[in-house]
Design a protein around this motif. Structure first.
Motif, PDB file in Angstrom:
ATOM      1  N   ALA A   1      43.382  -5.230 -48.476  1.00 20.53           N
ATOM      2  CA  ALA A   1      44.220  -4.938 -47.306  1.00 20.53           C
ATOM      3  C   ALA A   1      43.417  -4.286 -46.187  1.00 20.53           C
ATOM      4  CB  ALA A   1      45.379  -4.040 -47.719  1.00 20.53           C
ATOM      5  N   GLY A   2      42.272  -4.853 -45.871  1.00 21.06           N
ATOM      6  CA  GLY A   2      41.475  -4.364 -44.747  1.00 21.06           C
ATOM      7  C   GLY A   2      40.587  -3.195 -45.114  1.00 21.06           C
TER       8      GLY A   2
ATOM      9  N   LEU B   1      52.965  -7.332 -56.181  1.00 23.79           N
ATOM     10  CA  LEU B   1      53.881  -6.800 -55.171  1.00 23.79           C
ATOM     11  C   LEU B   1      53.968  -5.279 -55.269  1.00 23.79           C
ATOM     12  CD1 LEU B   1      55.889  -7.192 -52.888  1.00 23.79           C
ATOM     13  CD2 LEU B   1      57.679  -7.598 -54.602  1.00 23.79           C
ATOM     14  N   LEU B   2      54.137  -4.773 -56.506  1.00 24.72           N
ATOM     15  CA  LEU B   2      54.168  -3.326 -56.700  1.00 24.72           C
ATOM     16  C   LEU B   2      52.828  -2.704 -56.302  1.00 24.72           C
ATOM     17  CD1 LEU B   2      56.047  -2.981 -60.121  1.00 24.72           C
ATOM     18  CD2 LEU B   2      56.938  -2.552 -57.827  1.00 24.72           C
ATOM     19  N   ALA B   3      51.742  -3.393 -56.642  1.00 24.23           N
ATOM     20  CA  ALA B   3      50.419  -2.873 -56.303  1.00 24.23           C
ATOM     21  C   ALA B   3      50.240  -2.789 -54.788  1.00 24.23           C
ATOM     22  CB  ALA B   3      49.333  -3.755 -56.913  1.00 24.23           C
ATOM     23  N   ALA B   4      50.727  -3.803 -54.066  1.00 27.89           N
ATOM     24  CA  ALA B   4      50.604  -3.801 -52.608  1.00 27.89           C
ATOM     25  C   ALA B   4      51.401  -2.658 -51.989  1.00 27.89           C
ATOM     26  CB  ALA B   4      51.081  -5.136 -52.038  1.00 27.89           C
ATOM     27  N   ILE B   5      52.615  -2.446 -52.505  1.00 24.80           N
ATOM     28  CA  ILE B   5      53.477  -1.402 -51.937  1.00 24.80           C
ATOM     29  C   ILE B   5      52.949  -0.010 -52.259  1.00 24.80           C
ATOM     30  CG2 ILE B   5      55.778  -0.370 -51.998  1.00 24.80           C
ATOM     31  CD1 ILE B   5      56.881  -3.196 -52.523  1.00 24.80           C
TER      32      ILE B   5
ATOM     33  N   VAL C   1      41.715  -9.619 -44.359  1.00 24.00           N
ATOM     34  CA  VAL C   1      42.914 -10.207 -44.962  1.00 24.00           C
ATOM     35  C   VAL C   1      42.798 -11.727 -45.026  1.00 24.00           C
ATOM     36  CG1 VAL C   1      45.395 -10.548 -44.679  1.00 24.00           C
ATOM     37  CG2 VAL C   1      44.407  -8.285 -44.309  1.00 24.00           C
ATOM     38  N   LEU C   2      42.317 -12.356 -43.940  1.00 21.91           N
ATOM     39  CA  LEU C   2      42.140 -13.806 -43.939  1.00 21.91           C
ATOM     40  C   LEU C   2      41.091 -14.234 -44.959  1.00 21.91           C
ATOM     41  CD1 LEU C   2      42.265 -14.541 -40.088  1.00 21.91           C
ATOM     42  CD2 LEU C   2      44.000 -15.106 -41.811  1.00 21.91           C
ATOM     43  N   SER C   3      40.038 -13.450 -45.076  1.00 18.96           N
ATOM     44  CA  SER C   3      39.004 -13.765 -46.068  1.00 18.96           C
ATOM     45  C   SER C   3      39.559 -13.676 -47.484  1.00 18.96           C
ATOM     46  CB  SER C   3      37.816 -12.812 -45.901  1.00 18.96           C
ATOM     47  OG  SER C   3      37.241 -12.942 -44.615  1.00 18.96           O
ATOM     48  N   ALA C   4      40.446 -12.692 -47.696  1.00 16.07           N
ATOM     49  CA  ALA C   4      41.081 -12.579 -49.019  1.00 16.07           C
ATOM     50  C   ALA C   4      41.922 -13.808 -49.318  1.00 16.07           C
ATOM     51  CB  ALA C   4      41.943 -11.315 -49.059  1.00 16.07           C
ATOM     52  N   GLY C   5      42.583 -14.335 -48.286  1.00 11.89           N
ATOM     53  CA  GLY C   5      43.379 -15.539 -48.479  1.00 11.89           C
ATOM     54  C   GLY C   5      42.523 -16.736 -48.847  1.00 11.89           C
TER      55      GLY C   5
ATOM     56  N   LEU D   1      48.997  -8.121 -46.555  1.00 13.08           N
ATOM     57  CA  LEU D   1      49.726  -7.753 -45.338  1.00 13.08           C
ATOM     58  C   LEU D   1      50.809  -6.716 -45.642  1.00 13.08           C
ATOM     59  CD1 LEU D   1      50.136 -11.211 -43.552  1.00 13.08           C
ATOM     60  CD2 LEU D   1      48.696  -9.297 -42.853  1.00 13.08           C
ATOM     61  N   ILE D   2      51.456  -6.855 -46.798  1.00 16.70           N
ATOM     62  CA  ILE D   2      52.436  -5.851 -47.212  1.00 16.70           C
ATOM     63  C   ILE D   2      51.754  -4.503 -47.401  1.00 16.70           C
ATOM     64  CG2 ILE D   2      54.033  -5.151 -49.048  1.00 16.70           C
ATOM     65  CD1 ILE D   2      54.601  -8.109 -49.527  1.00 16.70           C
TER      66      ILE D   2
END
Length: 291
Positions: A32-33, A102-106, A156-160, A172-173
């Protein structure tokens, strides 16, 4: 004592960011950056511990920044630049708390934002993209926020591309959660309130004296007109710390139980009775030395 508290906040903040990385972001491949996200990408590509590229990148950027920006201005940046990779390395074997991305991102984003908020409350930073943004601003005139946003977007784009488009969406979340929790922590530091009080004419002077002497706060009297009665009224405006709001309410109720009062949040309060922003303080000191 203030310097000790400052560096303790930086240590606590960087430790929280490191835990967020090893508990949530790293095991779930959420970049996430920031330098930590960049280190995660490089570590996945080279099949090495992310703490290694984080160490190398942070120290390299710090060295370049010291050369161009000077050692004195980067003393606090050095603390964050060294402590973050150190804590990431020290906690690298701590087991992750979840394998749900999802939980990890939040939760990773919330924890990262809280940690960064503590670091910024101490008027420090974790190096990395912050220092690169300072260099780009000096060389190219690019705004700090624009530079950091562009670099985070690239990560973020590189991660994608490297992991999957879904991982970029989770990232992004994480970015959103980071910004929100960081803003909340910073807002708690400078939390202030502004109160508007409309009282009866017979209680106005008593309220003014109570605010000035008992609460030890200044006030401004604003002329107003009642919408229904067309009577001339005086509105008392008081700016105070959030912790003093309850005391003000009790004070007003004890003097005039019928008083109408509005209490609102006030951000970025400056002036007599409130702490001076460090940037303004340093600028004023430089002007005094010049004179």
């Amino acid at each position: 004592m203030l310097q000790i508290r400052r560096y303790l906040l930086i240590a606590a903040g960087t430790f929280a960011v490191a835990l967020a990385f090893n508990w949530f972001a790293g095991p779930n491949h959420i970049a996430a950056g920031g330098m930590s996200g960049t280190a995660l990408l490089i570590g996945s590509l080279l099949h090495i511990e992310p703490s290694v590229p984080l160490w190398i990148g942070s120290l390299l950027i710090l060295a370049v920044s010291v050369y161009f920006l000077g050692l004195r201005s980067l003393a606090v940046s050095a603390a964050g630049s060294v402590l973050l990779p150190l804590f990431v390395y020290a906690t690298r074997h701590w087991p992750p708390l979840t394998d749900n991305p999802l939980l990890a991102a939040i939760y990773g984003g919330l924890m990262t934002g809280a940690g960064l908020g503590l670091v910024f409350r101490a008027h420090g930073n974790t190096g990395g993209f912050t220092l690169i943004a300072q260099l780009l601003h000096r060389w190219l005139g690019v705004k700090h926020s624009q530079a950091i946003m562009a670099m985070d977007s690239a990560v973020v784009l590189s991660a994608g591309l490297l992991f999957s488009p879904e991982q970029a969406l989770y990232a992004l979340i994480g970015v959103f959660a980071t910004r929100k929790s960081m803003d909340l922590v910073l807002k708690l530091q400078r939390a202030s309130k502004v109160a508007y009080i409309i009282s009866s004419a017979r209680c106005e002077e008593a309220l003014s004296r109570a605010v000035l002497h008992d609460l030890d706060r200044g006030l401004t009297k604003i002329a107003g007109t009642g919408g229904y009665t067309d009577d001339l009224r005086v509105i008392l405006m008081i700016v105070l710390a959030a912790s003093e709001a309850r005391r003000l309410k009790l004070l007003v109720q004890s003097i005039d139980p019928q008083a109408f009062m509005i209490v609102c949040d006030a951000d970025d309060v400056a002036g007599e009775g409130f702490p001076e922003h460090p940037v303004i303080r340093r600028s004023r000191k430089r002007r005094q030395l010049t004179v």
